[in-house]
Write a protein that holds these residues in place. Structure first.
Motif, short mmCIF file in Angstrom:
data_model
loop_
_atom_site.label_atom_id
_atom_site.label_comp_id
_atom_site.label_asym_id
_atom_site.label_seq_id
_atom_site.Cartn_x
_atom_site.Cartn_y
_atom_site.Cartn_z
N THR A 119 0.83 -1.20 0.00
CA THR A 119 0.00 0.00 0.00
C THR A 119 0.87 1.25 0.00
OG1 THR A 119 -1.82 -1.12 1.13
CG2 THR A 119 -1.76 1.28 1.27
N ALA A 120 1.93 1.24 0.80
CA ALA A 120 2.82 2.40 0.86
C ALA A 120 3.51 2.64 -0.48
CB ALA A 120 3.85 2.21 1.96
N LEU A 121 3.93 1.57 -1.15
CA LEU A 121 4.56 1.72 -2.46
C LEU A 121 3.58 2.29 -3.48
CD1 LEU A 121 6.67 -1.57 -2.62
CD2 LEU A 121 7.58 0.77 -2.57
N ASP A 122 2.34 1.83 -3.42
CA ASP A 122 1.33 2.37 -4.34
C ASP A 122 1.07 3.85 -4.08
OD1 ASP A 122 0.77 0.19 -5.99
OD2 ASP A 122 -0.65 -0.69 -4.56
N ARG A 123 1.01 4.24 -2.82
CA ARG A 123 0.77 5.64 -2.49
C ARG A 123 1.97 6.50 -2.89
NH1 ARG A 123 -2.09 4.91 3.48
NH2 ARG A 123 -4.12 4.20 2.69
N LEU A 124 3.16 5.96 -2.72
CA LEU A 124 4.36 6.68 -3.16
C LEU A 124 4.31 6.91 -4.67
CD1 LEU A 124 7.08 7.66 -1.88
CD2 LEU A 124 8.05 5.48 -2.64
N ALA A 125 3.93 5.87 -5.41
CA ALA A 125 3.82 5.99 -6.86
C ALA A 125 2.70 6.95 -7.26
CB ALA A 125 3.58 4.61 -7.48
N ASP A 126 1.59 6.92 -6.52
CA ASP A 126 0.49 7.85 -6.81
C ASP A 126 0.98 9.30 -6.74
OD1 ASP A 126 -1.26 5.73 -7.05
OD2 ASP A 126 -2.09 5.95 -5.02
N GLY A 127 1.74 9.62 -5.69
CA GLY A 127 2.24 10.98 -5.53
C GLY A 127 3.18 11.37 -6.64
N ILE A 128 4.06 10.47 -7.03
CA ILE A 128 5.01 10.76 -8.10
C ILE A 128 4.28 10.97 -9.42
CG2 ILE A 128 6.79 9.67 -9.53
CD1 ILE A 128 8.05 8.66 -6.93
N GLU A 129 3.27 10.13 -9.70
CA GLU A 129 2.50 10.29 -10.94
C GLU A 129 1.76 11.62 -10.97
OE1 GLU A 129 0.95 6.54 -13.11
OE2 GLU A 129 0.38 6.31 -11.01
N ALA A 130 1.31 12.08 -9.80
CA ALA A 130 0.58 13.35 -9.75
C ALA A 130 1.51 14.55 -9.94
CB ALA A 130 -0.15 13.48 -8.41
N ASP A 131 2.77 14.42 -9.55
CA ASP A 131 3.67 15.57 -9.52
C ASP A 131 4.70 15.59 -10.64
OD1 ASP A 131 2.41 16.51 -7.24
OD2 ASP A 131 3.75 15.43 -5.88
N LEU A 132 4.85 14.49 -11.38
CA LEU A 132 5.81 14.43 -12.47
C LEU A 132 5.12 14.00 -13.76
CD1 LEU A 132 8.97 12.65 -10.96
CD2 LEU A 132 8.72 15.08 -11.50
N ASP A 133 5.64 14.46 -14.88
CA ASP A 133 5.19 14.00 -16.19
C ASP A 133 6.00 12.75 -16.52
OD1 ASP A 133 4.65 13.52 -18.85
OD2 ASP A 133 4.69 15.63 -19.44
N LEU A 134 5.43 11.59 -16.24
CA LEU A 134 6.18 10.34 -16.41
C LEU A 134 6.48 10.05 -17.88
CD1 LEU A 134 4.64 7.91 -13.77
CD2 LEU A 134 6.61 9.43 -13.58
N ASP A 135 5.60 10.47 -18.78
CA ASP A 135 5.87 10.27 -20.21
C ASP A 135 7.08 11.09 -20.65
OD1 ASP A 135 3.73 8.51 -20.59
OD2 ASP A 135 2.32 10.16 -20.88
N ALA A 136 7.14 12.35 -20.19
CA ALA A 136 8.28 13.19 -20.53
C ALA A 136 9.56 12.64 -19.93
CB ALA A 136 8.04 14.62 -20.05
N LEU A 137 9.48 12.14 -18.69
CA LEU A 137 10.66 11.56 -18.04
C LEU A 137 11.15 10.33 -18.79
CD1 LEU A 137 12.36 12.23 -15.50
CD2 LEU A 137 10.99 10.55 -14.26
N LEU A 138 10.21 9.51 -19.23
CA LEU A 138 10.57 8.29 -19.97
C LEU A 138 11.26 8.63 -21.28
CD1 LEU A 138 10.41 5.19 -20.08
CD2 LEU A 138 8.16 5.42 -21.16
N ARG A 139 10.84 9.72 -21.92
CA ARG A 139 11.45 10.10 -23.20
C ARG A 139 12.92 10.51 -23.04
NH1 ARG A 139 6.20 12.30 -24.16
NH2 ARG A 139 6.85 14.36 -23.41
N LEU A 140 13.33 10.86 -21.82
CA LEU A 140 14.71 11.23 -21.58
C LEU A 140 15.64 10.03 -21.61
CD1 LEU A 140 14.21 13.76 -18.63
CD2 LEU A 140 14.47 14.29 -21.05
N ALA A 141 15.10 8.85 -21.33
CA ALA A 141 15.92 7.64 -21.27
C ALA A 141 16.31 7.18 -22.66
CB ALA A 141 15.17 6.52 -20.56
N HIS A 142 17.43 6.51 -22.77
CA HIS A 142 17.84 5.92 -24.05
C HIS A 142 18.69 4.68 -23.78
CE1 HIS A 142 21.41 8.75 -23.52
NE2 HIS A 142 21.98 7.59 -23.66
#
Length: 478
Positions: A455-478
């Motif tokens: 539950t704590a891991l899910d809530r941690l991920a919920d907060g990160i998804e709300a505060d970061l653009d995960l698609d934009a972050l993923l595009r930075l990876a190569h």
């Protein structure tokens, strides 16, 4: 790569939250940290050991931990020496100076593990170590920009807003990095943010003007982080809530190992888990004293005596109290601990507490394995892992505490009030924990600690998804 402006800025939990967030999107994601310095470790499915932070990140990603996720692990046994574990296996004990000289030779093995981990993955999230720009460590660096350069990695810089000084920390890193290193940084993430994001806008503008780096997001403080195992033992007392019920005292011995063994007890509403700091006596109201794991058993025994805790423990037992030892704590309960080859420090022998009729000899072989066992007292099942050096013998083993696969493990005193085992993670099993707490005089509980972590891991991920653009972050990876 997630680099940090310092230690404890939240790199480990940020990577764990990102692992869970991307895994929930269906990506094959894995964590990685080149070098970890911690006595909190976990057994891997390939029979080695890695830092517990990477094991938690693997769990967040839905994976079993492997040695490639943390190819270099340093387990300190003094201020200037540590056990060196490479790709899951102990390779010796060495000084800080010797390790600095050895590090460049370890870089190819670090890159080898990273390349293996990348095979078949959509994304690998790499955690840096400490500050990413310490100039004095740069020539031998294998875990920050040294690795980023060797493996051609893009990076983000994580800064901690809770302590203040974010702008100075970010600009300081920009100043200390070379032009080529600065070019690897795709942006800045501000972690543990509280308050109105609009107020931070001038700081974000200053950072962009001075460095050219965009602030990618302000990740708010997550209370879920308190439920997750800590990477080290810096804030043990935060778990204490006096007046909750059963008092369990834990002496804070040097070089604590796997202190997270006691997290399930600290989370119980009817338990007051009291980490006793040096300079303080063990509380007389304690029903149970727990001796946790430690990197050096003999040094821990010497610390117990220096604090007078050995006297407190014996008096506690004479008054009818219970004493429990886990791993090194189990060894300390015996008559003596001998280290003839100087595996954990200077060779020699140290008298134990004498509460169990056992003796331990420290040797070079290290036992690493996952265990399922039955508690001899309640008959309930427990799961955990062994991670120790040393062979324990003696008549006390004829009265085992646990029975893994039909063989005896650990020991119980004839009066049943002293118990010890090599099994880490024993308190994680809800049914066992409930029976054990009742036997110790507590209210008992069948709370699901594993579910709390999920539950704590899910809530941690919920907060990160709300505060970061995960698609934009993923595009930075190569």
């Amino acid at each position: 790569m997630v680099l940090g402006t310092g230690s404890d800025v939240g790199k480990s939990l940020s990577v764990a939250g990102l692992c869970r967030a991307y895994a929930r999107r269906g990506l094959q994601v894995a964590p990685f940290k080149a070098q970890n310095m911690s006595n909190n470790a976990a057994v891997t499915v390939d029979g080695g050991e890695i830092g517990r932070a990477q094991a938690l990140q693997a769990r967040a990603a839905g994976l079993a931990p492997t040695t490639d996720m943390n190819p270099v692990l340093l387990k300190p046994d003094s201020d200037v020496t540590a056990q060196l574990v490479v790709q899951g296996r102990v390779e010796g004990r060495l000084s800080a100076a010797d390790y600095q000289r050895l590090k460049p030779a370890l870089l190819p093995r670090v890159v080898e593990s990273l390349n293996r981990l990348c095979e078949g993955r959509d994304l690998v999230l790499i955690e840096g170590a400490g500050s990413g720009a310490e100039r004095y460590l740069r020539p031998q660096d294998i875990s920050n920009m040294g690795l980023a350069s060797a493996a051609d990695l893009p990076a983000v810089l994580l800064a901690d807003d809770s302590r203040g000084g974010v702008t100075a920390a970010v600009l300081g890193h920009h100043l200390l990095w070379t032009a080529a290193e600065r070019a690897r940084v795709a942006g800045v993430i501000v972690n543990k943010f509280r308050g109105d994001p609009a107020i931070f806008a001038p700081a974000a503008a200053d950072i962009r003007q001075a460095t050219g780096w965009q602030v990618l997001g302000l990740v708010r403080w997550s209370e879920a982080a308190r439920a997750l195992p800590a990477e080290d033992s810096l804030a043990l007392d935060q778990a204490r809530q006096p007046g909750r019920g059963l008092v369990i005292a834990v002496p804070e011995i040097p070089r604590l190992a796997n202190a997270c063994d006691l997290d399930p007890l600290a989370a119980e509403p009817g338990v007051d888990l009291h980490w006793v700091r040096p300079g303080h006596p063990l509380p007389a109201e304690a029903a149970v004293v727990v001796l946790p794991g430690a990197k050096s058993t003999r040094a821990a025994l010497e610390a117990l005596r220096a604090e007078g805790w050995d006297i407190d423990i014996r008096a506690h037992h004479r008054r009818g109290g219970r004493v429990v030892g886990i791993c090194a704590g189990f060894q300390m309960l015996g008559r003596r601990v001998t280290d003839p080859d100087g595996i954990e420090g200077p060779p020699g022998e140290t008298e134990g507490l004498g509460l169990l009729d056992i003796d331990t000899v420290i040797g070079p072989a290290k036992r690493l394995c996952e265990i399922t066992a039955t508690d001899a007292i309640s008959g309930t099942r427990v799961t955990g892992y062994e991670m120790h050096m040393g062979v324990t013998t003696g008549a006390g083993l004829a009265r085992p505490w646990l029975s893994p696969d039909g063989r005896p493990e650990g020991a119980l005193s004839p009066d049943g009030r002293v118990m010890g085992s090599y099994l880490h993670g024993i308190f994680g099993a809800g049914a066992f924990r409930a029976r054990w707490l009742q036997a110790m005089g507590g209210a008992g509980s069948a709370g699901d600690h594993a579910a709390r972590i999920e539950t704590a891991l899910d809530r941690l991920a919920d907060g990160i998804e709300a505060d970061l653009d995960l698609d934009a972050l993923l595009r930075l990876a190569h």
